[in-house]
Design a protein around this motif. Structure first.
Motif, PDB file in Angstrom:
ATOM      1  N   ASP A  31      36.092  30.907  81.360  1.00  0.00           N
ATOM      2  CA  ASP A  31      34.924  30.300  80.710  1.00  0.00           C
ATOM      3  C   ASP A  31      35.129  30.219  79.199  1.00  0.00           C
ATOM      4  OD1 ASP A  31      33.647  30.134  83.223  1.00  0.00           O
ATOM      5  OD2 ASP A  31      32.899  32.180  83.009  1.00  0.00           O
ATOM      6  N   LEU A  32      35.730  31.257  78.627  1.00  0.00           N
ATOM      7  CA  LEU A  32      36.009  31.263  77.188  1.00  0.00           C
ATOM      8  C   LEU A  32      37.067  30.214  76.855  1.00  0.00           C
ATOM      9  CD1 LEU A  32      36.168  35.108  76.521  1.00  0.00           C
ATOM     10  CD2 LEU A  32      34.170  33.632  76.672  1.00  0.00           C
ATOM     11  N   ASN A  33      38.141  30.174  77.641  1.00  0.00           N
ATOM     12  CA  ASN A  33      39.236  29.233  77.400  1.00  0.00           C
ATOM     13  C   ASN A  33      38.805  27.780  77.555  1.00  0.00           C
ATOM     14  OD1 ASN A  33      40.927  31.405  76.968  1.00  0.00           O
ATOM     15  ND2 ASN A  33      41.834  31.326  79.011  1.00  0.00           N
ATOM     16  N   SER A  34      37.795  27.527  78.363  1.00  0.00           N
ATOM     17  CA  SER A  34      37.369  26.151  78.626  1.00  0.00           C
ATOM     18  C   SER A  34      36.857  25.443  77.366  1.00  0.00           C
ATOM     19  CB  SER A  34      36.302  26.115  79.712  1.00  0.00           C
ATOM     20  OG  SER A  34      35.089  26.684  79.256  1.00  0.00           O
ATOM     21  N   TRP A  35      36.504  26.198  76.317  1.00  0.00           N
ATOM     22  CA  TRP A  35      35.980  25.613  75.087  1.00  0.00           C
ATOM     23  C   TRP A  35      37.057  25.310  74.048  1.00  0.00           C
ATOM     24  CZ3 TRP A  35      31.411  23.481  74.352  1.00  0.00           C
ATOM     25  CH2 TRP A  35      30.388  23.794  75.234  1.00  0.00           C
ATOM     26  N   LYS A  36      38.259  25.836  74.208  1.00  0.00           N
ATOM     27  CA  LYS A  36      39.303  25.633  73.194  1.00  0.00           C
ATOM     28  C   LYS A  36      39.660  24.157  73.070  1.00  0.00           C
ATOM     29  CE  LYS A  36      41.265  30.211  73.259  1.00  0.00           C
ATOM     30  NZ  LYS A  36      42.421  31.054  73.446  1.00  0.00           N
ATOM     31  N   GLY A  37      39.556  23.638  71.833  1.00  0.00           N
ATOM     32  CA  GLY A  37      39.909  22.249  71.555  1.00  0.00           C
ATOM     33  C   GLY A  37      38.826  21.240  71.881  1.00  0.00           C
ATOM     34  N   VAL A  38      37.685  21.706  72.362  1.00  0.00           N
ATOM     35  CA  VAL A  38      36.586  20.806  72.740  1.00  0.00           C
ATOM     36  C   VAL A  38      35.829  20.369  71.489  1.00  0.00           C
ATOM     37  CG1 VAL A  38      34.401  20.705  74.019  1.00  0.00           C
ATOM     38  CG2 VAL A  38      36.386  21.824  75.036  1.00  0.00           C
ATOM     39  N   SER A  39      35.374  19.120  71.490  1.00  0.00           N
ATOM     40  CA  SER A  39      34.604  18.569  70.373  1.00  0.00           C
ATOM     41  C   SER A  39      33.297  19.323  70.192  1.00  0.00           C
ATOM     42  CB  SER A  39      34.310  17.094  70.634  1.00  0.00           C
ATOM     43  OG  SER A  39      33.341  16.626  69.726  1.00  0.00           O
ATOM     44  N   VAL A  40      32.918  19.548  68.944  1.00  0.00           N
ATOM     45  CA  VAL A  40      31.663  20.234  68.648  1.00  0.00           C
ATOM     46  C   VAL A  40      30.462  19.450  69.182  1.00  0.00           C
ATOM     47  CG1 VAL A  40      31.242  19.269  66.348  1.00  0.00           C
ATOM     48  CG2 VAL A  40      30.483  21.567  66.867  1.00  0.00           C
ATOM     49  N   GLU A  41      30.611  18.156  69.375  1.00  0.00           N
ATOM     50  CA  GLU A  41      29.527  17.341  69.937  1.00  0.00           C
ATOM     51  C   GLU A  41      29.162  17.808  71.350  1.00  0.00           C
ATOM     52  OE1 GLU A  41      28.247  12.677  70.453  1.00  0.00           O
ATOM     53  OE2 GLU A  41      30.366  13.152  70.285  1.00  0.00           O
ATOM     54  N   GLU A  42      30.148  18.266  72.100  1.00  0.00           N
ATOM     55  CA  GLU A  42      29.857  18.777  73.444  1.00  0.00           C
ATOM     56  C   GLU A  42      29.044  20.063  73.392  1.00  0.00           C
ATOM     57  OE1 GLU A  42      32.684  18.543  76.633  1.00  0.00           O
ATOM     58  OE2 GLU A  42      33.973  17.206  75.453  1.00  0.00           O
ATOM     59  N   LEU A  43      29.284  20.873  72.374  1.00  0.00           N
ATOM     60  CA  LEU A  43      28.485  22.081  72.179  1.00  0.00           C
ATOM     61  C   LEU A  43      27.062  21.698  71.769  1.00  0.00           C
ATOM     62  CD1 LEU A  43      28.225  25.168  72.004  1.00  0.00           C
ATOM     63  CD2 LEU A  43      29.169  25.017  69.685  1.00  0.00           C
ATOM     64  N   ASP A  44      26.945  20.729  70.875  1.00  0.00           N
ATOM     65  CA  ASP A  44      25.629  20.282  70.395  1.00  0.00           C
ATOM     66  C   ASP A  44      24.757  19.708  71.511  1.00  0.00           C
ATOM     67  OD1 ASP A  44      26.223  21.015  67.793  1.00  0.00           O
ATOM     68  OD2 ASP A  44      26.915  19.008  67.222  1.00  0.00           O
ATOM     69  N   THR A  45      25.369  19.173  72.563  1.00  0.00           N
ATOM     70  CA  THR A  45      24.611  18.538  73.645  1.00  0.00           C
ATOM     71  C   THR A  45      24.626  19.352  74.936  1.00  0.00           C
ATOM     72  OG1 THR A  45      26.549  17.241  74.305  1.00  0.00           O
ATOM     73  CG2 THR A  45      25.020  16.219  72.730  1.00  0.00           C
ATOM     74  N   HIS A  46      25.189  20.566  74.903  1.00  0.00           N
ATOM     75  CA  HIS A  46      25.263  21.400  76.105  1.00  0.00           C
ATOM     76  C   HIS A  46      23.861  21.838  76.522  1.00  0.00           C
ATOM     77  CE1 HIS A  46      26.202  24.799  78.733  1.00  0.00           C
ATOM     78  NE2 HIS A  46      27.399  24.229  78.881  1.00  0.00           N
ATOM     79  N   SER A  47      23.552  21.706  77.813  1.00  0.00           N
ATOM     80  CA  SER A  47      22.186  21.956  78.293  1.00  0.00           C
ATOM     81  C   SER A  47      21.715  23.395  78.129  1.00  0.00           C
ATOM     82  CB  SER A  47      22.054  21.527  79.759  1.00  0.00           C
ATOM     83  OG  SER A  47      22.947  22.250  80.573  1.00  0.00           O
ATOM     84  N   ASP A 130      29.690  32.360  83.389  1.00  0.00           N
ATOM     85  CA  ASP A 130      30.042  31.677  84.633  1.00  0.00           C
ATOM     86  C   ASP A 130      30.195  30.198  84.297  1.00  0.00           C
ATOM     87  OD1 ASP A 130      27.445  30.646  84.441  1.00  0.00           O
ATOM     88  OD2 ASP A 130      26.645  31.932  86.014  1.00  0.00           O
ATOM     89  N   GLU A 131      30.297  29.350  85.307  1.00  0.00           N
ATOM     90  CA  GLU A 131      30.542  27.932  85.049  1.00  0.00           C
ATOM     91  C   GLU A 131      29.418  27.244  84.273  1.00  0.00           C
ATOM     92  OE1 GLU A 131      28.706  28.804  88.865  1.00  0.00           O
ATOM     93  OE2 GLU A 131      30.727  29.286  88.200  1.00  0.00           O
ATOM     94  N   THR A 132      28.227  27.847  84.213  1.00  0.00           N
ATOM     95  CA  THR A 132      27.121  27.210  83.482  1.00  0.00           C
ATOM     96  C   THR A 132      27.328  27.219  81.966  1.00  0.00           C
ATOM     97  OG1 THR A 132      25.824  29.258  83.402  1.00  0.00           O
ATOM     98  CG2 THR A 132      25.444  27.764  85.279  1.00  0.00           C
ATOM     99  N   VAL A 133      28.238  28.048  81.455  1.00  0.00           N
ATOM    100  CA  VAL A 133      28.497  28.049  80.009  1.00  0.00           C
ATOM    101  C   VAL A 133      29.706  27.192  79.640  1.00  0.00           C
ATOM    102  CG1 VAL A 133      27.424  30.306  79.670  1.00  0.00           C
ATOM    103  CG2 VAL A 133      29.905  30.157  79.972  1.00  0.00           C
ATOM    104  N   GLN A 134      30.405  26.656  80.619  1.00  0.00           N
ATOM    105  CA  GLN A 134      31.561  25.802  80.341  1.00  0.00           C
ATOM    106  C   GLN A 134      31.094  24.436  79.840  1.00  0.00           C
ATOM    107  OE1 GLN A 134      34.181  25.532  83.698  1.00  0.00           O
ATOM    108  NE2 GLN A 134      34.470  27.739  83.832  1.00  0.00           N
ATOM    109  N   PRO A 135      31.974  23.707  79.124  1.00  0.00           N
ATOM    110  CA  PRO A 135      31.609  22.348  78.700  1.00  0.00           C
ATOM    111  C   PRO A 135      31.214  21.505  79.916  1.00  0.00           C
ATOM    112  CG  PRO A 135      33.667  23.029  77.688  1.00  0.00           C
ATOM    113  CD  PRO A 135      33.323  24.083  78.696  1.00  0.00           C
ATOM    114  N   GLU A 136      30.208  20.683  79.726  1.00  0.00           N
ATOM    115  CA  GLU A 136      29.713  19.861  80.825  1.00  0.00           C
ATOM    116  C   GLU A 136      30.447  18.523  80.869  1.00  0.00           C
ATOM    117  OE1 GLU A 136      25.184  21.536  80.933  1.00  0.00           O
ATOM    118  OE2 GLU A 136      25.696  20.095  79.380  1.00  0.00           O
TER     119      GLU A 136
END
Length: 141
Positions: A31-47, A130-136
């Motif tokens: 779950d932690l690794n799933s965020w590496k390199g992801v655009s901050v926009e995905e964090l801003d819009t994560h449910s 769990d998977e609910t914190v991973q990028p959508e």
């Protein structure tokens, strides 16, 4: 067992049950690794994360740090004085009836960002993932 001792016993038992339930959950590395390199926009819009308060800061080297606290205020109260056989306190005892302590319990979800990309996600505190914190996965294009 006195009523005040019984209340303290029940509260302690409930806290123990709650804590043991949390112990079964853990922070998963995937779950932690799933965020590496992801655009901050995905964090801003994560449910999940868009529903939490956010605290932002920047280091001198330009790394943005965002903290998304996911906590609850827990209060523990203990009675002072003696309760007589009918369960009543006298006036002076009633004035000292409760001493409460409050504490925030939960998780701080910390994201480190550079050049609008997430470089690390680190949950701190009483956390589980769990998977609910991973990028959508979205198809907005």
């Amino acid at each position: 067992m006195k009523p005040s001792q019984f209340k303290l016993y029940i509260i302690s038992l409930l806290i123990l049950i709650f804590m043991s339930g949390c112990a079964l959950k853990s922070v998963r590395q995937q779950d932690l690794n799933s965020w590496k390199g992801v655009s901050v926009e995905e964090l801003d819009t994560h449910s999940l994360f868009l529903t939490l308060p956010v605290i932002k800061t920047k280091t001198e080297s330009g790394i943005e740090i965002r903290v998304y606290p996911n906590k609850v205020n827990v209060s523990s109260c203990y009675e002072n004085g003696n309760i007589n056989n009918n369960g009543y306190l006298n006036y002076s005892q009633f004035n000292m009836y409760q001493n409460c302590s409050n504490q925030l319990v939960g998780c701080d979800n910390i994201f480190y960002i550079k050049d609008k990309k997430i470089i690390e996600y680190k949950p701190v505190g009483s956390c589980y993932t769990d998977e609910t914190v991973q990028p959508e996965k979205r198809n907005w294009n």
